[in-house]
Structures are given as C-alpha cells and as structure tokens.
Design a protein around this motif. Structure first.
Motif, short mmCIF file in Angstrom:
data_model
loop_
_atom_site.label_atom_id
_atom_site.label_comp_id
_atom_site.label_asym_id
_atom_site.label_seq_id
_atom_site.Cartn_x
_atom_site.Cartn_y
_atom_site.Cartn_z
N PHE A 30 0.90 -1.29 0.02
CA PHE A 30 -0.09 -0.10 0.10
C PHE A 30 0.87 1.35 0.11
O PHE A 30 0.65 2.12 -0.43
N TYR A 31 2.03 1.03 0.50
CA TYR A 31 2.69 2.49 1.10
C TYR A 31 3.88 2.75 -0.12
O TYR A 31 5.01 2.76 0.30
N ASP A 32 3.30 3.03 -1.12
CA ASP A 32 4.30 3.74 -2.15
C ASP A 32 4.36 5.20 -1.57
O ASP A 32 3.30 5.66 -0.77
N ILE A 38 -2.27 9.04 1.11
CA ILE A 38 -3.49 8.56 1.60
C ILE A 38 -3.79 8.03 2.80
O ILE A 38 -4.68 8.56 3.49
N PHE A 39 -2.77 7.22 3.27
CA PHE A 39 -2.87 6.84 4.40
C PHE A 39 -2.80 7.98 5.62
O PHE A 39 -3.45 7.97 6.63
N GLN A 40 -2.05 9.20 5.46
CA GLN A 40 -2.08 10.27 6.34
C GLN A 40 -3.63 10.83 6.12
O GLN A 40 -3.94 11.31 7.19
N GLU A 47 -13.24 9.04 11.68
CA GLU A 47 -13.78 7.85 11.79
C GLU A 47 -12.73 6.88 12.10
O GLU A 47 -12.98 5.91 12.83
N TYR A 48 -11.33 7.46 11.63
CA TYR A 48 -10.33 6.58 12.21
C TYR A 48 -9.69 6.74 13.28
O TYR A 48 -8.85 7.43 13.63
N TYR A 49 -10.68 6.17 14.50
CA TYR A 49 -10.40 6.63 16.08
C TYR A 49 -8.99 6.13 16.38
O TYR A 49 -8.43 6.54 17.40
N LEU A 158 3.96 1.18 16.86
CA LEU A 158 2.69 1.64 17.22
C LEU A 158 1.48 1.61 16.12
O LEU A 158 1.89 0.89 15.28
N GLY A 159 0.24 2.30 16.33
CA GLY A 159 -0.74 2.21 15.48
C GLY A 159 -1.41 0.94 15.19
O GLY A 159 -2.11 0.98 14.36
N SER A 160 -1.14 -0.03 15.97
CA SER A 160 -1.83 -1.41 15.58
C SER A 160 -1.23 -2.03 14.47
O SER A 160 -1.92 -2.91 13.46
N ASN A 161 -0.05 -1.59 13.80
CA ASN A 161 0.57 -1.94 12.78
C ASN A 161 0.71 -3.72 12.85
O ASN A 161 0.48 -4.35 11.76
N ILE A 162 0.65 -4.29 14.06
CA ILE A 162 0.79 -5.55 14.28
C ILE A 162 -0.59 -6.40 13.71
O ILE A 162 -0.37 -7.53 13.29
N GLY A 163 -1.42 -5.65 13.61
CA GLY A 163 -2.73 -6.14 13.07
C GLY A 163 -2.72 -6.43 11.56
O GLY A 163 -3.61 -7.24 11.38
N ASN A 164 -1.94 -6.03 11.05
CA ASN A 164 -1.61 -6.21 9.59
C ASN A 164 -1.12 -7.64 9.40
O ASN A 164 -1.17 -8.10 8.15
N PHE A 165 -0.41 -8.28 10.22
CA PHE A 165 0.37 -9.57 10.06
C PHE A 165 -0.98 -10.65 10.31
O PHE A 165 -1.47 -10.49 11.05
N ALA A 203 -14.58 3.16 10.56
CA ALA A 203 -13.23 3.28 10.43
C ALA A 203 -12.47 2.63 9.10
O ALA A 203 -11.65 3.53 8.60
N TYR A 204 -12.98 1.61 8.60
CA TYR A 204 -12.63 0.74 7.58
C TYR A 204 -13.33 0.96 6.51
O TYR A 204 -13.13 0.31 5.34
N ASN A 205 -14.34 1.74 6.43
CA ASN A 205 -15.15 1.86 5.30
C ASN A 205 -15.86 3.42 5.33
O ASN A 205 -17.03 3.43 5.67
N ALA A 213 -9.85 4.63 -1.71
CA ALA A 213 -8.68 5.22 -2.35
C ALA A 213 -7.62 4.44 -2.14
O ALA A 213 -6.48 4.21 -3.01
N PHE A 214 -7.41 4.34 -0.83
CA PHE A 214 -6.19 3.57 -0.49
C PHE A 214 -5.78 2.28 -1.00
O PHE A 214 -4.86 1.93 -1.41
N ASN A 215 -7.06 1.56 -0.98
CA ASN A 215 -7.10 -0.03 -1.34
C ASN A 215 -6.98 0.13 -3.06
O ASN A 215 -6.17 -0.52 -3.62
N MET A 279 -7.32 -7.83 0.51
CA MET A 279 -6.30 -6.62 0.50
C MET A 279 -5.77 -6.50 1.83
O MET A 279 -4.46 -6.37 1.99
N GLU A 280 -6.44 -6.78 3.03
CA GLU A 280 -5.81 -6.49 4.00
C GLU A 280 -6.47 -7.10 5.58
O GLU A 280 -7.67 -7.20 5.53
N LEU A 281 -5.54 -7.28 6.35
CA LEU A 281 -6.36 -7.89 7.59
C LEU A 281 -5.72 -6.66 8.67
O LEU A 281 -4.48 -6.37 8.57
N SER A 282 -6.83 -6.24 9.56
CA SER A 282 -6.64 -5.43 10.45
C SER A 282 -6.94 -6.07 11.83
O SER A 282 -8.10 -5.74 12.42
N GLN A 283 -6.05 -6.91 12.26
CA GLN A 283 -6.77 -7.61 13.40
C GLN A 283 -6.99 -6.95 14.75
O GLN A 283 -6.15 -6.04 15.04
C1 AVJ Z 1 -1.48 0.95 9.41
C2 AVJ Z 1 -1.93 -1.37 9.65
C3 AVJ Z 1 -2.48 0.03 11.51
O1 AVJ Z 1 -4.87 -1.80 9.90
O2 AVJ Z 1 -5.80 0.08 10.70
C4 AVJ Z 1 -5.97 1.87 7.74
C5 AVJ Z 1 -3.93 0.23 7.96
N1 AVJ Z 1 -5.99 0.19 6.58
N2 AVJ Z 1 -7.34 1.83 7.17
C6 AVJ Z 1 -4.97 -0.51 10.01
C7 AVJ Z 1 -5.23 0.79 7.30
C8 AVJ Z 1 -7.01 0.77 6.17
C9 AVJ Z 1 -3.78 0.38 9.33
N3 AVJ Z 1 -2.47 0.01 9.99
#
Ligand code: AVJ
Length: 320
Positions: A30-32, A38-40, A47-49, A158-165, A203-205, A213-215, A279-283
């Motif tokens: 995602f992060y080009d 877009i992530f910023q 909504e992105y609490y 930070l940021g719950s980045n671990i949730g992506n794994f 937050a995710y929709n 746009a991010f996706n 596309m993505e897991l956000s556990q």
């Molecule tokens: C950067 C992985 C924490 O999963 O919440 C935000 C990425 N994807 N909205 C997340 C993301 C869609 C984010 N992380």
C-alpha cells in the motif's frame, strides 16, 4: 510460465497473490509515496479513531513513558518500526528533548519519501534531536539492526501495525523481536481492541472514500510498476468485521467478469463477477490475547496504557 527478465519482489508477490484462490495482495505494498499520503488522510479523519486514541495515550502518559524508557538515564536508542509521518511519535520526541533525555531516534519505514519528509520536519522542529533513518521492510531492517550499536533500545511499534500480520507473519515478527531484545530493552506496542462493529466498520469503510482510494491505489501501483491495465472504477471496496475473532478484513470486489493484463508478468488475470481480492487484515485484540502473546514470546507486560474510551492499548513489554 518462463520469465525472461528477473522479477522484482513486488512482481513475484503480486503474481503469487493474484494466482491464488481466493486472490490476495500484501498490505505492505500500500505504501508507495501516493499510498503513504492517502494513509495520512485516513489518519486525519475522525472515523479512524485509532490515531486519536493513540494521540491521547501518548499525550497523557508522556512523562511516565519518559521515566519508564530512560530508567537509568543512560543513552538509549528509540527505534521506531513503521515511523510514517511521525506525528504521534513527535509527542514523545518533543517531551524527551525538552527534558534533556539522552537518546537517539532511529526511524524505520518502508516509504523512502515518508522518511525524507520526517527527516526534514524533525531537523527544523527538533534540531537537537539525534536521528537516523532507514528505509526497508520490518524483517530486513530488524536483521540489519541486530546490534549495530551497544546502546539499550526501546522499540516502538505503534498504530496497531501488528494487526496487519497474518498469524504466521506475526509469529515470525515476534520471535525475531524476542531474539533481538535484551534484558534492559523495552517494546511499546500498539493494539487496537475489539469493540462494536459499527465503530470499526466506519473506520475501515469511511464516508469520505479515503479507505477506498487507499485500496484502489494498490491496483494503480500495479498498473504503474508492473505495466498492468486494471480499471479501478470496476472494483468496489468492502470491509468485514468478525466480532468473535476480531478479524477486520478489507476486499476489493470486481463488479464484473473481466480480464486484466499484467505486462511485467506477461499474463492475464481473470476475475469472475463479484470475485474479491483480499487486501488487508486489521486484526483486533482483547487484553487477554495481548497478555498471552507477550507471554508466549518471553515478555512481561510492564504497563498497559489505554485511552479514555478503552478502544486502544499501547502495551509496554520487557524481556522476562
Ligand atoms: C497501519 C495497519 C494500522 O490496519 O488500521 C487503515 C492500515 N488500512 N485503514 C490499519 C489501514 C485501512 C492500518 N495499519
């Protein structure tokens, strides 16, 4: 299929994901530079609490974190995995610099441009701060990091980045961290907590279309870098939340039966109508799961910092 030129890792991963059933793509792509921007936008929307929660946590606990990180007032490295725009981390950096804590800030991010922007910002806003910037993915960078200085280290993830794994990646990541981290080192790791479906799905929709746009930008990146012809308008973005497992999943769904040509792979990818790309897991986690995770990789939780709504936790881990 015999490839004449050597494929990039991005090409290989794309090939693997789009020939799998069900299809998937890896969130690290995602992060080009565009995706990082877009992530910023995502992080700035109400909504992105997650971002607000962590802002609150770092603001309210900066003094305590300073005490816990810098215990013996010896020089330490503050190593951030996935520093991004550094907006949240700056709360701590400013506070530490103001209090004359002796530390180096080592920022690691997959986006070169994000790194450069952060470097420029920190040079003007915090000229006294000692910094180092590294570009690459977590796994490669962690290996390189493996004791390039003898300073004790505090890792930030930070940021719950671990949730992506996915589970196996999370396992590899925490095993590797557990190997690198020594007795006086610490890890501050962010987890987004399980909560009501409404809050998570907003937050995710989001209604602004930033997440969409991010996706879609991932497909745009494939078009640009792998010479493909995805028509992004024919894909819709969908998010699911499973309240029991805590899995939050993002998909792009093909609105019609179609074929997409990927030049770099010299191949077509076929889509059925309504066929998804995962596309993505956000556990999402609960406190018990976090406790279990810490324990199974040889850590003890020194302290959990939460926000006033109990949506998010920054958990401070030490080596047992
Ligand atoms: C950067 C992985 C924490 O999963 O919440 C935000 C990425 N994807 N909205 C997340 C993301 C869609 C984010 N992380």
């Amino acid at each position: 299929m015999e490839q004449i030129t050597k494929l990039s890792t991005f090409a290989k991963d794309t090939k693997k994901g789009l020939s799998a059933h069900p299809k998937f793509l890896l969130p690290k792509y995602f992060y080009d530079d565009k995706g990082s921007k877009i992530f910023q936008d995502i992080m700035q929307m109400p909504e992105y609490y997650l971002t607000d929660c962590e802002f609150e946590i770092l603001t309210n606990h900066q003094t305590e974190m300073m005490q816990l990180f810098g215990q013996e007032s010896t020089l330490f490295d503050l190593v951030e995995l996935g520093s991004g725009d550094g907006l949240k981390t700056k709360i701590l950096l400013k506070h530490f610099v103001k209090n004359k804590i002796r530390f180096n800030y080592v920022a690691i991010d997959i986006s070169h441009e994000a790194n450069e922007m952060l470097e420029r910002k920190l040079r003007t806003e915090l000229p006294a701060l000692k910094t180092e910037f590294k570009t690459g993915d977590y796994f490669e960078m962690m290996n390189a990091l493996n004791r390039d200085s003898d300073n004790s280290k505090v890792f930030l993830f930070l940021g719950s980045n671990i949730g992506n794994f996915m589970e196996d990646e999370r396992h590899r990541f925490l095993s590797q961290l557990s190997k690198i981290i020594r007795r006086n080192d610490k890890l501050l790791i962010g987890f987004d907590l399980k909560k009501s479906k409404e809050v998570i799905l907003k937050a995710y929709n989001d209604p602004h279309g930033h997440t969409r746009a991010f996706n879609l930008n991932h497909l745009v990146r494939i078009n640009k870098e792998l010479d493909a012809n995805f028509d992004t308008e024919t894909f819709r973005h969908v998010a699911h939340y499973n309240e029991d497992s805590g899995e939050t999943k993002s998909f792009l769904v093909s609105g019609k039966k179609q074929s997409v040509y990927i030049g770099a792979l010299e191949n077509n990818v076929h889509f059925l109508k309504d066929e998804p790309i995962y596309m993505e897991l956000s556990q999402k986690f609960d406190l018990e799961e976090i406790h279990q995770l810490a324990r199974s990789y040889g850590f003890a939780i020194e302290k959990n910092f939460t926000d006033s709504r109990n949506y998010f936790v920054d958990s401070l881990w030490i080596k047992k």
